[in-house]
Motif scaffolding. Sequence first.
Motif, short mmCIF file in Angstrom:
data_model
loop_
_atom_site.label_atom_id
_atom_site.label_comp_id
_atom_site.label_asym_id
_atom_site.label_seq_id
_atom_site.Cartn_x
_atom_site.Cartn_y
_atom_site.Cartn_z
N ILE A 55 0.83 -1.21 0.00
CA ILE A 55 0.00 0.00 0.00
C ILE A 55 0.87 1.26 0.00
CG2 ILE A 55 -2.07 -1.08 0.96
CD1 ILE A 55 -1.23 -0.05 3.72
N SER A 56 2.09 1.12 -0.53
CA SER A 56 3.03 2.24 -0.56
C SER A 56 2.52 3.39 -1.42
CB SER A 56 4.40 1.78 -1.05
OG SER A 56 4.33 1.24 -2.36
N LYS A 57 1.63 3.10 -2.38
CA LYS A 57 1.04 4.14 -3.24
C LYS A 57 -0.48 4.08 -3.09
CE LYS A 57 4.81 3.75 -6.47
NZ LYS A 57 5.35 2.60 -7.16
N GLY A 58 -0.95 3.91 -1.86
CA GLY A 58 -2.38 3.71 -1.63
C GLY A 58 -2.79 2.34 -2.12
N CYS A 59 -4.06 2.18 -2.46
CA CYS A 59 -4.49 0.86 -2.93
C CYS A 59 -4.07 0.62 -4.37
CB CYS A 59 -5.98 0.66 -2.73
SG CYS A 59 -7.02 1.74 -3.71
N GLY A 60 -3.56 1.64 -5.05
CA GLY A 60 -3.10 1.48 -6.43
C GLY A 60 -1.93 0.53 -6.57
N SER A 61 -1.15 0.34 -5.52
CA SER A 61 -0.02 -0.59 -5.59
C SER A 61 -0.37 -1.99 -5.08
CB SER A 61 1.18 -0.03 -4.83
OG SER A 61 0.81 0.37 -3.52
N ALA A 62 -1.64 -2.21 -4.74
CA ALA A 62 -2.08 -3.52 -4.25
C ALA A 62 -2.38 -4.50 -5.38
CB ALA A 62 -3.31 -3.37 -3.35
N GLY A 63 -2.32 -4.01 -6.62
CA GLY A 63 -2.56 -4.89 -7.77
C GLY A 63 -4.03 -5.18 -7.97
N PRO A 64 -4.31 -6.12 -8.88
CA PRO A 64 -5.70 -6.48 -9.19
C PRO A 64 -6.32 -7.33 -8.08
CG PRO A 64 -4.22 -7.92 -10.37
CD PRO A 64 -3.35 -6.89 -9.67
N HIS A 65 -7.59 -7.63 -8.24
CA HIS A 65 -8.24 -8.55 -7.31
C HIS A 65 -7.45 -9.86 -7.27
CE1 HIS A 65 -12.44 -6.61 -8.15
NE2 HIS A 65 -11.58 -5.77 -7.60
N TYR A 66 -7.37 -10.46 -6.09
CA TYR A 66 -6.65 -11.72 -5.93
C TYR A 66 -7.35 -12.79 -6.76
CZ TYR A 66 -4.43 -15.70 -3.66
OH TYR A 66 -3.74 -16.87 -3.42
N ASN A 67 -6.64 -13.34 -7.74
CA ASN A 67 -7.23 -14.23 -8.74
C ASN A 67 -6.25 -15.34 -9.13
OD1 ASN A 67 -8.96 -15.22 -10.71
ND2 ASN A 67 -8.43 -13.64 -12.20
N PRO A 68 -5.87 -16.20 -8.19
CA PRO A 68 -4.88 -17.23 -8.50
C PRO A 68 -5.35 -18.29 -9.48
CG PRO A 68 -5.85 -17.68 -6.38
CD PRO A 68 -6.36 -16.33 -6.82
N CYS A 69 -6.65 -18.40 -9.71
CA CYS A 69 -7.19 -19.43 -10.62
C CYS A 69 -7.56 -18.86 -11.99
CB CYS A 69 -8.40 -20.10 -9.97
SG CYS A 69 -8.00 -20.87 -8.39
N ASN A 70 -7.21 -17.58 -12.24
CA ASN A 70 -7.41 -16.93 -13.53
C ASN A 70 -8.87 -17.00 -14.02
OD1 ASN A 70 -6.40 -15.38 -15.63
ND2 ASN A 70 -6.00 -17.17 -16.92
N GLU A 71 -9.79 -16.58 -13.16
CA GLU A 71 -11.22 -16.56 -13.49
C GLU A 71 -11.63 -15.13 -13.83
OE1 GLU A 71 -13.04 -19.12 -13.84
OE2 GLU A 71 -12.03 -20.70 -12.71
N THR A 72 -12.86 -14.97 -14.33
CA THR A 72 -13.39 -13.63 -14.55
C THR A 72 -14.03 -13.15 -13.24
OG1 THR A 72 -15.47 -14.55 -15.38
CG2 THR A 72 -13.83 -13.92 -17.03
N HIS A 73 -14.23 -11.85 -13.15
CA HIS A 73 -14.82 -11.23 -11.96
C HIS A 73 -16.27 -11.69 -11.79
CE1 HIS A 73 -15.51 -8.23 -8.92
NE2 HIS A 73 -16.52 -7.73 -9.61
N GLY A 74 -16.68 -11.86 -10.53
CA GLY A 74 -18.05 -12.29 -10.30
C GLY A 74 -18.51 -12.01 -8.88
N ALA A 75 -19.68 -12.52 -8.57
CA ALA A 75 -20.28 -12.38 -7.24
C ALA A 75 -19.77 -13.50 -6.34
CB ALA A 75 -21.80 -12.45 -7.36
N PRO A 76 -19.82 -13.30 -5.03
CA PRO A 76 -19.35 -14.34 -4.10
C PRO A 76 -20.03 -15.70 -4.31
CG PRO A 76 -19.74 -12.31 -2.91
CD PRO A 76 -20.25 -12.11 -4.31
N GLU A 77 -21.28 -15.69 -4.72
CA GLU A 77 -21.99 -16.96 -4.91
C GLU A 77 -21.79 -17.59 -6.28
OE1 GLU A 77 -24.79 -13.54 -5.85
OE2 GLU A 77 -23.41 -13.99 -4.23
N ASP A 78 -21.12 -16.87 -7.20
CA ASP A 78 -20.88 -17.42 -8.54
C ASP A 78 -19.88 -18.57 -8.50
OD1 ASP A 78 -22.58 -15.51 -9.58
OD2 ASP A 78 -20.98 -14.23 -10.37
N LYS A 79 -20.09 -19.54 -9.38
CA LYS A 79 -19.18 -20.68 -9.47
C LYS A 79 -17.79 -20.21 -9.93
CE LYS A 79 -18.64 -25.30 -11.25
NZ LYS A 79 -19.25 -26.44 -11.91
N LYS A 80 -17.78 -19.30 -10.89
CA LYS A 80 -16.51 -18.76 -11.40
C LYS A 80 -16.41 -17.32 -10.94
CE LYS A 80 -15.92 -21.79 -15.27
NZ LYS A 80 -15.15 -21.91 -16.48
N ARG A 81 -15.32 -17.01 -10.23
CA ARG A 81 -15.07 -15.66 -9.72
C ARG A 81 -13.63 -15.60 -9.24
NH1 ARG A 81 -16.60 -16.35 -3.37
NH2 ARG A 81 -14.61 -15.38 -3.04
N HIS A 82 -13.14 -14.41 -9.03
CA HIS A 82 -11.82 -14.25 -8.39
C HIS A 82 -11.94 -14.72 -6.95
CE1 HIS A 82 -11.42 -10.38 -11.05
NE2 HIS A 82 -11.18 -11.48 -11.76
#
Length: 158
Positions: A55-82
């Motif tokens: 967070i050295s540059k605010g949240c801009g240096s935190a990178g993208p959403h944590y996505n180790p399985c390389n999925e598309t963005h979704g809702a918590p209840e979605d089968k495929k999500r970050h």
Amino acid sequence: MEIRKAICVLKGPGSATGTICFKTEEGAHSTCITGEITGLTPGKHGFHVHTYGDISKGCGSAGPHYNPCNETHGAPEDKKRHVGDLGNIEADENGVACVDMVDRLLRLAGKYSIIGRTLVVNEKEDDLGKGGNKESLESGNHGAGVAWGIIGIDEDPK
């Protein structure tokens, strides 16, 4: 030592602050997320774990959403999500959001641990990947961060 409790103190450039606790029961396959965030505008706000604990540059240096399985963005209840997609939290008319949710993908230990990563609260509602454009599938069109913090091991990790 198996880590079963973590904490994140949130702060941003404005008035938004809060504390979020993460807890996994022994043998459980989900993580409980509880806490309170104040100083928000009333309404829904995106809520995500980001890849880096920087967070050295605010949240801009935190990178993208944590996505180790390389999925598309979704809702918590979605089968495929970050893994880091926690949907939205909602602030009341006083700007207070009470968080009380359970997530099936977040882990506090092992290969996909969120310890050391950044939790971010966003200015706008997350469209949960249903906005019909490229940005929706990457981030949910949720706007800038208003509060963030690094997820750390609780002083009593069990």
